[in-house]
Design a protein around this motif. Structure first.
Motif, PDB file in Angstrom:
ATOM      1  N   ALA A 415      22.856  12.878  -9.117  1.00  0.00           N
ATOM      2  CA  ALA A 415      21.410  12.753  -9.296  1.00  0.00           C
ATOM      3  C   ALA A 415      21.071  11.366  -9.827  1.00  0.00           C
ATOM      4  O   ALA A 415      21.894  10.695 -10.452  1.00  0.00           O
ATOM      5  N   ILE A 416      19.822  10.964  -9.588  1.00  0.00           N
ATOM      6  CA  ILE A 416      19.394   9.633 -10.013  1.00  0.00           C
ATOM      7  C   ILE A 416      18.189   9.746 -10.939  1.00  0.00           C
ATOM      8  O   ILE A 416      17.474  10.744 -10.954  1.00  0.00           O
ATOM      9  N   CYS A 417      17.990   8.691 -11.723  1.00  0.00           N
ATOM     10  CA  CYS A 417      16.814   8.589 -12.586  1.00  0.00           C
ATOM     11  C   CYS A 417      15.559   8.553 -11.717  1.00  0.00           C
ATOM     12  O   CYS A 417      15.477   7.786 -10.747  1.00  0.00           O
ATOM     13  N   LEU A 418      14.569   9.367 -12.054  1.00  0.00           N
ATOM     14  CA  LEU A 418      13.366   9.465 -11.227  1.00  0.00           C
ATOM     15  C   LEU A 418      12.529   8.191 -11.240  1.00  0.00           C
ATOM     16  O   LEU A 418      11.734   7.961 -10.329  1.00  0.00           O
ATOM     17  N   SER A 419      12.710   7.367 -12.266  1.00  0.00           N
ATOM     18  CA  SER A 419      11.878   6.164 -12.365  1.00  0.00           C
ATOM     19  C   SER A 419      12.564   4.903 -11.865  1.00  0.00           C
ATOM     20  O   SER A 419      11.908   3.985 -11.391  1.00  0.00           O
ATOM     21  N   THR A 420      13.901   4.854 -11.988  1.00  0.00           N
ATOM     22  CA  THR A 420      14.602   3.618 -11.623  1.00  0.00           C
ATOM     23  C   THR A 420      15.508   3.770 -10.411  1.00  0.00           C
ATOM     24  O   THR A 420      15.922   2.764  -9.824  1.00  0.00           O
ATOM     25  N   GLY A 421      15.860   5.010 -10.061  1.00  0.00           N
ATOM     26  CA  GLY A 421      16.772   5.230  -8.942  1.00  0.00           C
ATOM     27  C   GLY A 421      18.227   5.001  -9.296  1.00  0.00           C
ATOM     28  O   GLY A 421      19.109   5.068  -8.438  1.00  0.00           O
ATOM     29  N   ILE A 422      18.513   4.743 -10.585  1.00  0.00           N
ATOM     30  CA  ILE A 422      19.891   4.499 -11.035  1.00  0.00           C
ATOM     31  C   ILE A 422      20.611   5.832 -11.216  1.00  0.00           C
ATOM     32  O   ILE A 422      20.054   6.783 -11.759  1.00  0.00           O
ATOM     33  N   ASN A 423      21.863   5.897 -10.778  1.00  0.00           N
ATOM     34  CA  ASN A 423      22.666   7.110 -10.946  1.00  0.00           C
ATOM     35  C   ASN A 423      22.796   7.436 -12.429  1.00  0.00           C
ATOM     36  O   ASN A 423      23.152   6.579 -13.238  1.00  0.00           O
ATOM     37  N   ALA A 488       4.566  12.487  -6.844  1.00  0.00           N
ATOM     38  CA  ALA A 488       4.286  11.986  -5.493  1.00  0.00           C
ATOM     39  C   ALA A 488       4.838  10.575  -5.328  1.00  0.00           C
ATOM     40  O   ALA A 488       5.414  10.229  -4.281  1.00  0.00           O
ATOM     41  N   GLU A 489       4.680   9.760  -6.357  1.00  0.00           N
ATOM     42  CA  GLU A 489       5.197   8.393  -6.326  1.00  0.00           C
ATOM     43  C   GLU A 489       6.728   8.399  -6.258  1.00  0.00           C
ATOM     44  O   GLU A 489       7.338   7.644  -5.489  1.00  0.00           O
ATOM     45  N   VAL A 490       7.356   9.280  -7.081  1.00  0.00           N
ATOM     46  CA  VAL A 490       8.817   9.386  -7.071  1.00  0.00           C
ATOM     47  C   VAL A 490       9.306   9.826  -5.692  1.00  0.00           C
ATOM     48  O   VAL A 490      10.301   9.302  -5.163  1.00  0.00           O
ATOM     49  N   ASP A 491       8.609  10.784  -5.102  1.00  0.00           N
ATOM     50  CA  ASP A 491       9.009  11.335  -3.809  1.00  0.00           C
ATOM     51  C   ASP A 491       9.003  10.265  -2.720  1.00  0.00           C
ATOM     52  O   ASP A 491       9.821  10.294  -1.794  1.00  0.00           O
ATOM     53  N   SER A 496      15.160  11.731  -2.202  1.00  0.00           N
ATOM     54  CA  SER A 496      16.065  12.840  -2.531  1.00  0.00           C
ATOM     55  C   SER A 496      16.128  13.157  -4.022  1.00  0.00           C
ATOM     56  O   SER A 496      16.751  14.129  -4.429  1.00  0.00           O
ATOM     57  N   SER A 497      15.485  12.339  -4.828  1.00  0.00           N
ATOM     58  CA  SER A 497      15.688  12.440  -6.279  1.00  0.00           C
ATOM     59  C   SER A 497      15.176  13.743  -6.872  1.00  0.00           C
ATOM     60  O   SER A 497      15.779  14.289  -7.800  1.00  0.00           O
ATOM     61  N   LEU A 498      14.049  14.271  -6.374  1.00  0.00           N
ATOM     62  CA  LEU A 498      13.503  15.512  -6.936  1.00  0.00           C
ATOM     63  C   LEU A 498      14.434  16.689  -6.663  1.00  0.00           C
ATOM     64  O   LEU A 498      14.713  17.501  -7.555  1.00  0.00           O
ATOM     65  N   LYS A 499      14.934  16.753  -5.440  1.00  0.00           N
ATOM     66  CA  LYS A 499      15.828  17.848  -5.075  1.00  0.00           C
ATOM     67  C   LYS A 499      17.102  17.803  -5.909  1.00  0.00           C
ATOM     68  O   LYS A 499      17.633  18.844  -6.336  1.00  0.00           O
ATOM     69  N   VAL A 503      13.792  19.861  -8.931  1.00  0.00           N
ATOM     70  CA  VAL A 503      12.343  19.857  -9.143  1.00  0.00           C
ATOM     71  C   VAL A 503      11.690  20.447  -7.894  1.00  0.00           C
ATOM     72  O   VAL A 503      11.937  19.960  -6.780  1.00  0.00           O
ATOM     73  N   PRO A 504      10.879  21.492  -8.019  1.00  0.00           N
ATOM     74  CA  PRO A 504      10.224  22.099  -6.850  1.00  0.00           C
ATOM     75  C   PRO A 504       9.465  21.045  -6.044  1.00  0.00           C
ATOM     76  O   PRO A 504       8.753  20.205  -6.604  1.00  0.00           O
ATOM     77  N   GLU A 505       9.608  21.105  -4.740  1.00  0.00           N
ATOM     78  CA  GLU A 505       9.001  20.083  -3.885  1.00  0.00           C
ATOM     79  C   GLU A 505       7.661  20.521  -3.299  1.00  0.00           C
ATOM     80  O   GLU A 505       7.044  19.776  -2.540  1.00  0.00           O
ATOM     81  N   ASP A 506       7.208  21.713  -3.673  1.00  0.00           N
ATOM     82  CA  ASP A 506       5.883  22.184  -3.253  1.00  0.00           C
ATOM     83  C   ASP A 506       4.824  21.430  -4.051  1.00  0.00           C
ATOM     84  O   ASP A 506       4.684  21.634  -5.263  1.00  0.00           O
ATOM     85  N   LYS A 507       4.043  20.588  -3.396  1.00  0.00           N
ATOM     86  CA  LYS A 507       3.101  19.710  -4.095  1.00  0.00           C
ATOM     87  C   LYS A 507       1.980  20.475  -4.780  1.00  0.00           C
ATOM     88  O   LYS A 507       1.361  19.970  -5.724  1.00  0.00           O
ATOM     89  N   GLU A 508       1.690  21.681  -4.316  1.00  0.00           N
ATOM     90  CA  GLU A 508       0.666  22.490  -4.982  1.00  0.00           C
ATOM     91  C   GLU A 508       1.090  22.814  -6.415  1.00  0.00           C
ATOM     92  O   GLU A 508       0.253  22.933  -7.309  1.00  0.00           O
ATOM     93  N   LEU A 509       2.399  22.973  -6.624  1.00  0.00           N
ATOM     94  CA  LEU A 509       2.909  23.301  -7.961  1.00  0.00           C
ATOM     95  C   LEU A 509       2.826  22.118  -8.917  1.00  0.00           C
ATOM     96  O   LEU A 509       2.980  22.284 -10.127  1.00  0.00           O
TER      97      LEU A 509
END
Length: 714
Positions: A415-423, A488-491, A496-499, A503-509
């Motif tokens: 997995a990676i950091c959601l803000s930097t993309g670093i492992n 949304a920005e992270v996605d 792939s970072s949310l998965k 982290v649920p990928e349903d944007k309504e949530l």
């Protein structure tokens, strides 16, 4: 001895601390309380010293020269004396090195008008002359008149009231008089041997911050192996650099586990006969086993830091197992089984309570089974189901072991950091340490009803399902924007970072109004993926877990189990007491008249396993065979040979290195009456049955009905 004399003797190298003493462990609150008591002229404890011509290794740089003659060592009271030395001189005493002062209690300030003690706070003290550093008072760098002059200068030259000035003067004197306070001293004479001195130290250590059993064991080890403490600490410093942080207690428990396959009876390490075995064990641990095991845990269990686990003692069975392999490396299957067990030991909180008893059991299994981690895992499953349920995440914060497991799992997926993309597995310096952040920012949730004022909603806001793992840099750059915008920005940036962080990928949530639905969905997702992760580590066999004697003892007395400290030896009067034998007979009859049961002799009501030594001492040769013969003779005389032969099974297992007696009593086919003697010497027959966790006499009017319902008369 006056406190000022104690300080002088330390500086003049006439008063020392032995190397087997622990580090300085007092907290700032302890220091404040000590000074407050001294100012008020309250009692402050005593000092235990040992005057000896043959001192053990000393703390600090000083090396004893026999031309010095007898020297005096501080055995008890050194935490208080060290506190006073540091506050009075502003220095660390020569018997300590900087790294041995775990908390620096210097720079304690006193308000010389109110005598309130506080550590420096710039906002309230910077421009207030009433707040003075205690050390400056003891060193006469600040005097009463200095404070009065400073106050008058602040008042534009106006003189302060006489009574106020007198109060400040009195308070200065009260502080300065501390130097002249007597510190009551108790002295162990020169004729005492090192082992005797440490034993006395053990006995009197009952005030201040008490020593743990492990610290006392370490004191004894350091007594017969002076270099031990420093060697252990050097290794701990080395391990800490790689994220594995332990206290000295951990090493002591580890040595006990290797030498004796147990986690209790730390006093087994006290004897000097252990010296060569401990030195040999430590050499292998230091040079090979510890580094090997922790590298395995880092690379294959994804544990980068001990702060990610809830009990470091779960490492002990793995280290002992690796040590027992005698240089043969663990197979990949063995590693996976150990890792799988380790994870479950964390989330099912194996060592959060009853540490020593559980280590006794687990280390015994490690020593005596070919597939110990299969058996250990099944042992956990007998207490709690292994499967993780979604509701286990509800209201759970980051201190829970599930949070650690989430991190291990995310790392396993790269997995990676959601803000930097670093492992999140990469160690790239302090600024890339892992942190956790709210997915739905707390500041926004707080303003929408999830504040501390609503405990239930607040726990949801802090729940680990509302957390993502970021590097420190990523956390600093993330702002408190709405979750739907942030995710949304992270996605877009890292698809792939949310998965990878479940982290649920349903944007309504992601919308604020669906916050609790988001949590519920992520709980289910995490439970499913974590269970799959754990299941797929490796297959484990269903090792049979029979009833364990230690578990039986720890569960305490009940309708089926009774403890007796002895069979016939009276612990209070130190004599043979035949009344105790009558109680044993009454217990056997009560079990036989009921559903059967187990009598355990050699265990106290407080579940302390003391063994049969006292009873053995009342017999001619002091053997278990004599003990059993005497017991059977009592039963024969009371209930007949047939009962003794057919209804009892007597064994003598060894538990915690002592022998106890287990009498298993079958459910009787005939009623058993017990002859008892009253205070007047009159004998009578009584009928006993089990009632709860005791044997009770049944009234004569009830006996006939009970017998008709319970027995088939022949």
């Amino acid at each position: 001895m006056k406190i000022s004399q104690i300080i002088d003797k330390i500086d003049e190298k006439q008063l020392f601390v032995p190397a087997f003493q622990r580090e300085y462990v007092w907290k700032r609150q302890n220091a404040k309380e000590l000074i407050s008591s001294l100012i008020k002229d309250y009692p402050t404890g005593t000092m235990l010293t040992w005057e000896t011509n043959y001192p053990p290794e000393l703390k600090g740089d000083h090396k004893y020269d026999e031309r010095q003659g007898a020297v005096k060592l501080i055995l008890d009271g050194q935490q208080r004396i060290t506190t006073l030395y540091m506050l009075m001189t502003g220095n660390i005493p020569p018997y300590y090195k900087d790294h041995e002062i775990l908390v620096d209690i210097r720079n304690l300030y006193v308000n010389v008008e109110t005598l309130v003690l506080e550590y420096y706070k710039i906002k309230i003290m910077e421009n207030d002359p009433l707040w003075v550093n205690l050390t400056d008072i003891f060193q006469a760098k600040v005097r009463y008149r200095d404070v009065v002059h400073s106050l008058e200068n602040k008042m534009a030259g106006e003189r302060i009231a006489r009574d106020r000035a007198d109060k400040i003067d009195d308070n200065f004197r009260a502080i300065e008089k501390i130097k002249d306070r007597d510190f009551q001293e108790q002295i162990i004479p020169p004729k005492a041997l090192l082992k005797e001195a440490i034993d006395i130290f053990y006995i009197v250590n009952a005030s201040g911050v008490n020593l743990t059993d492990a610290e006392l064991a370490l004191a004894q080890i350091s007594g017969y192996w002076p270099e031990a403490r420093e060697l252990f600490k050097t290794k701990l410093v080395e391990l800490a650099k790689h994220g594995y942080v332990f206290k000295l207690d951990f090493i002591v428990y580890l040595l006990l586990g290797i030498l004796y396959n147990m986690g209790s009876k730390l006093d087994k390490l006290h004897d000097e006969s252990n010296k060569e075995k401990i030195q040999e064990a430590w050499k292998r641990l230091d040079e090979d086993v510890l580094d090997y095991v922790f590298n395995v845990m880092k690379s294959q269990a994804f544990i980068d830091h001990t702060k990610e686990v809830n009990s470091v003692y779960a490492f002990l069975p793995i280290i002992v197992y690796a040590y027992n392999k005698k240089g043969v490396r663990l197979t990949q299957v063995e590693i996976k089984k150990a890792v799988k067990w380790f994870y479950y030991s964390q989330i099912r909180q194996r060592y959060i309570s009853q540490l020593q008893a559980k280590l006794d059991k687990d280390l015994g299994i490690v020593a005596n089974h070919d597939n110990p981690f299969d058996k250990l895992l099944n042992l956990i499953s007998t207490d709690r189901p292994l499967e993780i349920k979604p509701d286990e995440f509800e209201g759970v914060g980051v201190s829970h072991a599930l949070w650690g497991l989430m991190k291990f799992y995310f790392k396993s997926k790269d997995a990676i950091c959601l803000s930097t993309g670093i492992n999140i597995r990469k160690n790239m310096g302090k600024k890339y340490d892992l942190e956790w952040d709210h997915i739905f920012p707390y500041s926004i949730l707080r303003d929408n009803g999830y504040s501390r004022n609503n405990r239930q909603k607040y726990s949801l806001a802090q729940e680990i399902t509302n957390r993502a793992i970021l590097t420190q840099t990523g956390n600093r750059t993330k702002t408190n924007i709405m979750a739907e915008d942030y995710l949304a920005e992270v996605d877009v940036k890292f698809p792939s970072s949310l998965k990878l962080q479940c982290v649920p990928e349903d944007k309504e949530l992601w919308k604020l109004e669906n916050f609790e639905m988001f949590l519920d969905t992520r709980r289910k997702l995490l439970a499913k993926e974590l269970n799959t992760f754990l299941d797929n580590i490796t297959e484990t066999s269903d090792e049979n877990i029979g009833i364990d004697l230690m578990d039986l003892i720890l569960e305490g007395e009940n309708s089926q189990v009774e403890f007796k400290t002895t069979m016939r030896y009276d612990m209070r009067q130190n004599i043979v007491n035949k009344k105790l034998e009558e109680v044993i007979m009454k217990t056997l009859a009560a079990f036989a008249n009921g559903q059967g049961g187990t009598l355990i002799m050699g265990v106290t009501d407080d579940l302390e396993i003391i063994g049969l030594e006292h009873d053995y001492g009342t017999l001619k040769n002091g053997t278990k065979d004599e003990f059993e013969l005497h017991l059977r003779n009592l039963v024969n005389n009371a209930y007949g040979i047939e009962f003794a032969t057919n209804n009892l099974n007597i064994t003598f297992p060894i538990v915690n290195d002592v022998e106890i007696c287990i009498v298993e009593i079958k459910q009787g086919i005939r009623p058993v009456y017990t002859e008892v003697t009253d205070k007047g010497g009159q004998k009578s027959k009584k009928f006993y049955v089990r009632s709860g966790n005791s044997s009770q006499e049944m009234g004569i009017t009830e006996v006939a009905t009970y017998i008709n319902q319970r027995f088939e008369l022949v």
